[in-house]
Enzyme design. Structure first.
Site, PDB file in Angstrom:
ATOM      1  N   THR A 146       1.257  -1.245   0.005  1.00  0.00           N
ATOM      2  CA  THR A 146       0.270   0.024   0.243  1.00  0.00           C
ATOM      3  C   THR A 146       0.475   1.481  -0.461  1.00  0.00           C
ATOM      4  OG1 THR A 146      -1.919   1.811   1.696  1.00  0.00           O
ATOM      5  CG2 THR A 146      -0.136  -0.404   2.627  1.00  0.00           C
ATOM      6  N   ASP A 147       0.496   1.987  -0.719  1.00  0.00           N
ATOM      7  CA  ASP A 147       0.796   3.643  -0.612  1.00  0.00           C
ATOM      8  C   ASP A 147       1.052   4.525   1.077  1.00  0.00           C
ATOM      9  OD1 ASP A 147      -1.512   3.899   0.059  1.00  0.00           O
ATOM     10  OD2 ASP A 147      -1.970   6.108  -2.094  1.00  0.00           O
ATOM     11  N   GLU A 148       0.272   3.501   1.620  1.00  0.00           N
ATOM     12  CA  GLU A 148       0.464   4.003   3.192  1.00  0.00           C
ATOM     13  C   GLU A 148       1.407   4.065   4.491  1.00  0.00           C
ATOM     14  OE1 GLU A 148      -3.284   3.243   5.814  1.00  0.00           O
ATOM     15  OE2 GLU A 148      -3.910   3.381   3.995  1.00  0.00           O
ATOM     16  N   TYR A 172      -1.873  -0.256  11.011  1.00  0.00           N
ATOM     17  CA  TYR A 172      -2.246  -1.700   9.639  1.00  0.00           C
ATOM     18  C   TYR A 172      -0.988  -0.626   8.902  1.00  0.00           C
ATOM     19  CZ  TYR A 172      -3.025  -1.792   5.387  1.00  0.00           C
ATOM     20  OH  TYR A 172      -3.205  -2.147   3.644  1.00  0.00           O
ATOM     21  N   LYS A 176       2.258  -3.315   7.565  1.00  0.00           N
ATOM     22  CA  LYS A 176       2.386  -3.517   6.028  1.00  0.00           C
ATOM     23  C   LYS A 176       4.011  -2.825   5.843  1.00  0.00           C
ATOM     24  CE  LYS A 176       0.100  -4.200   3.189  1.00  0.00           C
ATOM     25  NZ  LYS A 176      -0.548  -5.980   2.217  1.00  0.00           N
TER      26      LYS A 176
HETATM   27  P1  NAD Z   1      -9.450  -7.248   2.210  1.00  0.00           P
HETATM   28  O1  NAD Z   1      -9.523  -7.150   3.613  1.00  0.00           O
HETATM   29  O2  NAD Z   1     -10.691  -6.892   1.430  1.00  0.00           O
HETATM   30  O3  NAD Z   1      -9.196  -9.030   1.652  1.00  0.00           O
HETATM   31  C1  NAD Z   1      -8.549  -9.512   2.775  1.00  0.00           C
HETATM   32  C2  NAD Z   1      -8.485 -11.005   2.475  1.00  0.00           C
HETATM   33  O4  NAD Z   1      -7.119 -11.914   2.912  1.00  0.00           O
HETATM   34  C3  NAD Z   1      -9.704 -11.280   3.003  1.00  0.00           C
HETATM   35  O5  NAD Z   1     -10.392 -12.796   1.766  1.00  0.00           O
HETATM   36  C4  NAD Z   1      -9.387 -11.889   4.417  1.00  0.00           C
HETATM   37  O6  NAD Z   1      -9.972 -13.366   4.433  1.00  0.00           O
HETATM   38  C5  NAD Z   1      -8.153 -13.283   3.954  1.00  0.00           C
HETATM   39  N1  NAD Z   1      -7.100 -12.973   4.909  1.00  0.00           N
HETATM   40  C6  NAD Z   1      -6.881 -12.298   6.361  1.00  0.00           C
HETATM   41  N2  NAD Z   1      -6.314 -12.410   7.804  1.00  0.00           N
HETATM   42  C7  NAD Z   1      -5.719 -14.036   6.305  1.00  0.00           C
HETATM   43  C8  NAD Z   1      -4.438 -15.154   7.057  1.00  0.00           C
HETATM   44  N3  NAD Z   1      -4.240 -14.565   8.297  1.00  0.00           N
HETATM   45  N4  NAD Z   1      -4.239 -16.063   6.270  1.00  0.00           N
HETATM   46  C9  NAD Z   1      -5.518 -15.951   4.911  1.00  0.00           C
HETATM   47  N5  NAD Z   1      -6.376 -15.106   4.219  1.00  0.00           N
HETATM   48  C10 NAD Z   1      -6.191 -14.070   5.351  1.00  0.00           C
HETATM   49  O7  NAD Z   1      -8.523  -6.287   1.592  1.00  0.00           O
HETATM   50  P2  NAD Z   1      -7.911  -5.940   0.609  1.00  0.00           P
HETATM   51  O8  NAD Z   1      -8.401  -4.334   0.758  1.00  0.00           O
HETATM   52  O9  NAD Z   1      -8.617  -6.879  -0.839  1.00  0.00           O
HETATM   53  O10 NAD Z   1      -6.864  -5.641  -0.116  1.00  0.00           O
HETATM   54  C11 NAD Z   1      -5.763  -6.837  -0.499  1.00  0.00           C
HETATM   55  C12 NAD Z   1      -4.338  -6.686  -0.312  1.00  0.00           C
HETATM   56  O11 NAD Z   1      -4.334  -5.392  -0.911  1.00  0.00           O
HETATM   57  C13 NAD Z   1      -3.374  -5.697   1.310  1.00  0.00           C
HETATM   58  O12 NAD Z   1      -2.465  -6.706   1.476  1.00  0.00           O
HETATM   59  C14 NAD Z   1      -3.571  -4.379   1.156  1.00  0.00           C
HETATM   60  O13 NAD Z   1      -2.542  -4.293   1.955  1.00  0.00           O
HETATM   61  C15 NAD Z   1      -3.650  -4.246  -0.176  1.00  0.00           C
HETATM   62  N6  NAD Z   1      -3.729  -3.190  -0.693  1.00  0.00           N
HETATM   63  C16 NAD Z   1      -5.169  -2.439  -0.342  1.00  0.00           C
HETATM   64  C17 NAD Z   1      -5.310  -1.832  -1.251  1.00  0.00           C
HETATM   65  C18 NAD Z   1      -7.557  -1.179  -0.946  1.00  0.00           C
HETATM   66  O14 NAD Z   1      -7.768  -0.032  -1.350  1.00  0.00           O
HETATM   67  N7  NAD Z   1      -8.258  -2.170   0.056  1.00  0.00           N
HETATM   68  C19 NAD Z   1      -4.635  -0.475  -1.682  1.00  0.00           C
HETATM   69  C20 NAD Z   1      -3.539  -0.966  -1.825  1.00  0.00           C
HETATM   70  C21 NAD Z   1      -2.899  -2.416  -0.890  1.00  0.00           C
HETATM   71  O1  DAU Z   2      -4.258   3.743   0.998  1.00  0.00           O
HETATM   72  C1  DAU Z   2      -4.568   2.568   0.238  1.00  0.00           C
HETATM   73  C2  DAU Z   2      -4.716   2.409   1.550  1.00  0.00           C
HETATM   74  O2  DAU Z   2      -6.587   2.716   0.931  1.00  0.00           O
HETATM   75  C3  DAU Z   2      -4.939   0.401   1.787  1.00  0.00           C
HETATM   76  O3  DAU Z   2      -4.464   0.052   2.186  1.00  0.00           O
HETATM   77  C4  DAU Z   2      -5.698   0.075   2.793  1.00  0.00           C
HETATM   78  O4  DAU Z   2      -5.844  -1.217   2.802  1.00  0.00           O
HETATM   79  C5  DAU Z   2      -8.219   0.847   2.394  1.00  0.00           C
HETATM   80  O5  DAU Z   2      -8.679   0.323   3.611  1.00  0.00           O
HETATM   81  C6  DAU Z   2      -7.600   2.050   1.916  1.00  0.00           C
HETATM   82  O6  DAU Z   2      -7.689   2.812   3.696  1.00  0.00           O
HETATM   83  P1  DAU Z   2      -8.031   4.471   3.997  1.00  0.00           P
HETATM   84  O7  DAU Z   2      -8.133   4.720   5.094  1.00  0.00           O
HETATM   85  O8  DAU Z   2      -7.811   5.173   3.179  1.00  0.00           O
HETATM   86  O9  DAU Z   2      -9.864   3.582   3.742  1.00  0.00           O
HETATM   87  P2  DAU Z   2     -10.894   3.637   3.772  1.00  0.00           P
HETATM   88  O10 DAU Z   2     -11.461   3.544   2.830  1.00  0.00           O
HETATM   89  O11 DAU Z   2     -10.853   3.361   5.390  1.00  0.00           O
HETATM   90  O12 DAU Z   2     -10.881   5.947   4.168  1.00  0.00           O
HETATM   91  C7  DAU Z   2     -10.822   6.556   3.414  1.00  0.00           C
HETATM   92  C8  DAU Z   2     -10.737   7.836   3.729  1.00  0.00           C
HETATM   93  O13 DAU Z   2     -12.245   8.191   3.916  1.00  0.00           O
HETATM   94  C9  DAU Z   2      -9.791   8.652   4.885  1.00  0.00           C
HETATM   95  O14 DAU Z   2      -9.151   9.171   4.849  1.00  0.00           O
HETATM   96  C10 DAU Z   2     -10.608   7.838   5.961  1.00  0.00           C
HETATM   97  C11 DAU Z   2     -12.259   8.888   5.470  1.00  0.00           C
HETATM   98  N1  DAU Z   2     -13.215   8.119   5.751  1.00  0.00           N
HETATM   99  C12 DAU Z   2     -13.977   6.663   6.331  1.00  0.00           C
HETATM  100  C13 DAU Z   2     -14.377   6.217   6.470  1.00  0.00           C
HETATM  101  C14 DAU Z   2     -14.334   4.419   6.620  1.00  0.00           C
HETATM  102  C15 DAU Z   2     -14.245   8.915   6.705  1.00  0.00           C
HETATM  103  O15 DAU Z   2     -14.662  10.082   5.994  1.00  0.00           O
HETATM  104  N2  DAU Z   2     -16.057   7.796   6.932  1.00  0.00           N
HETATM  105  C16 DAU Z   2     -15.644   7.047   7.492  1.00  0.00           C
HETATM  106  O16 DAU Z   2     -16.365   6.164   7.228  1.00  0.00           O
END
Ligand code: NAD
Ligand code: DAU
Length: 365
Positions: A146-148, A172, A176
């Site tokens: 992630t970019d975080e 989190y 990562k």
């Molecule tokens: P998600 O939470 O939707 O899915 C995570 C999956 O991992 C689930 O299916 C869960 O059951 C599985 N899991 C959790 N713990 C586990 C374990 N111990 N063993 C096996 N499986 C397990 O997550 P996502 O949003 O799809 O993100 C996927 C990956 O991409 C993550 O590594 C996250 O850090 C990265 N990522 C997410 C975003 C985003 O915007 N969502 C952006 C950049 C990177």
């Molecule tokens: O940047 C990549 C990341 O994006 C991934 O690594 C994470 O797994 C993914 O969850 C996401 O993280 P964020 O914290 O940016 O996403 P989230 O959807 O939780 O929130 C997006 C923005 O909106 C953030 O600034 C917080 C804000 N927010 C979020 C929620 C859930 C609100 O204002 N209200 C809300 O209820």
């Protein structure tokens, strides 16, 4: 061999791919992407089916000859080792993680366990497996991150590049960051062909309701308030999930081991502007809204602790070195996403369980 010859030979290599976290949001989109584009490849999904994992998302693939789903934990080393061996895995695409920042604030333990220890378990198992296969040059371990990990940008800062120093601010992102360092170390110490991608915020189908975009869409449909953290001026760089999948495909086929690639949409949007766009689209696309216009539901709530102000990705490297660019615009991607949530209530309704309501009350009370 020239670079392009090598690229072609890599592209032709049949992949026996282990996809961890394949029942989650991005993982399941990636599983569908891979099965559509490379039906001759073998796809094995390993997923623990935590609250965020949903096997029904992969129901269309069950019974397909080249597809196997295994419910299990990435921290379970005997299981991981036997899967790698049994399936002669030559590629790992590692998505499994605890992924939600708010949950990491409520309870960081699971984040350290899965994201750090789980990634270590996979890397260590893959290292031995890869060595036993004669350290094959075309094998890959893709670590999806992630970019975080880069922390928070000021308003005039240049977007994150691959050399931006790590400065994670939540449990989190710290977990990562730890996993990224392990993936890097396995390349430098043991030569394991790891590649790391650091991507910005994804959105699209199969996104769990706790995240901003699905949460707002679902609350609009239910006539519930739309909780915007703090002053709503935080910025995220949004990328349609299908574009993330195509970037990861390119990285697996053409990326260089030991390298990191930033992936982003070049779509910086303030949270409050994004919520207003969602309200506008919902007003247009949803025939029966309990509250109309949906903007009336917007409510500012207490800020997330340690809330990063701005994320933005400089994706020059993946564009110039690997030829990847995103195809979807924010407007087009949000429209597609809302249409998907409108027509897939049967997917998200069951996720609003009692357990989810308890989580919701804890965060938003
Ligand atoms: P998600 O939470 O939707 O899915 C995570 C999956 O991992 C689930 O299916 C869960 O059951 C599985 N899991 C959790 N713990 C586990 C374990 N111990 N063993 C096996 N499986 C397990 O997550 P996502 O949003 O799809 O993100 C996927 C990956 O991409 C993550 O590594 C996250 O850090 C990265 N990522 C997410 C975003 C985003 O915007 N969502 C952006 C950049 C990177
Ligand atoms: O940047 C990549 C990341 O994006 C991934 O690594 C994470 O797994 C993914 O969850 C996401 O993280 P964020 O914290 O940016 O996403 P989230 O959807 O939780 O929130 C997006 C923005 O909106 C953030 O600034 C917080 C804000 N927010 C979020 C929620 C859930 C609100 O204002 N209200 C809300 O209820």
């Amino acid at each position: 061999m020239t670079y392009s010859e090598q690229e072609q030979s890599l592209s032709r290599e049949p992949r026996l791919i282990l996809i961890t976290g394949g029942a989650g949001f991005i993982g399941s989109n990636f599983v569908h992407h891979w099965c559509q584009h490379y039906p001759e490849d073998r796809v094995v999904v390993l997923d623990a089916l935590t609250y965020a994992g949903n096997r029904s998302t992969l129901a269309d693939l069950e019974g397909t000859a080249n597809f196997r789903f295994v419910q299990g934990d990435i921290c379970d080393r005997p299981l991981v080792e036997s899967l790698l061996r049994e399936e002669s895995i030559n590629t790992v695409a590692h998505f499994a993680a605890e992924s939600h920042v708010d949950r990491s604030i409520l309870g960081p333990d699971a984040f350290i366990r899965t994201n750090v220890v789980g990634t270590f378990t996979l890397l260590e198992s893959f290292r031995h497996h890869w060595e036993s296969r004669g350290r094959k040059e075309t094998d890959r371990f893709l670590h999806v991150s992630t970019d975080e990990v880069y922390g928070s940008l000021g308003p005039d800062d240049h977007p994150f590049t691959e050399t931006t120093p790590y400065a994670p601010n939540s449990p989190y992102s710290a977990s990562k960051a730890g996993s990224d360092h392990l993936a890097r170390a396995y390349y430098h110490t043991y030569g394991v062909p790891t590649i790391i991608t650091n991507c910005s915020n994804n959105y699209g189908p199969y996104h769990f309701p706790e995240k901003l975009i699905p949460l707002m869409c679902i609350n609009i449909l239910l006539g519930k308030s739309l909780p915007v953290y703090g002053d709503g001026q935080n910025i995220r760089d949004w990328l349609y999930v299908g574009d993330h999948c195509s970037a990861l495909d390119v990285v697996i086929h053409r990326g260089q081991p030991g390298e990191t690639y930033n992936v982003g949409g070049n779509n910086e949007v303030k949270n409050i502007d994004l919520v207003n766009m969602l309200c506008e689209l919902m007003n247009e696309l949803a025939p029966h809204l309990p509250v109309r216009p949906a903007q009336k539901l917007i409510t500012y709530v207490k800020d997330r602790p340690g809330h990063d102000r701005r994320y933005a990705i400089d994706a020059t490297k993946i564009k110039t070195e690997l030829g990847w660019t995103p195809a979807e615009t924010v407007e087009g991607g949000l429209r597609r996403t809302i249409e998907w949530y409108l027509t897939h209530q049967d997917w998200w309704q069951p996720l609003l369980s009692e357990e989810y309501q308890a989580y919701y009350r804890q965060v938003y009370a």
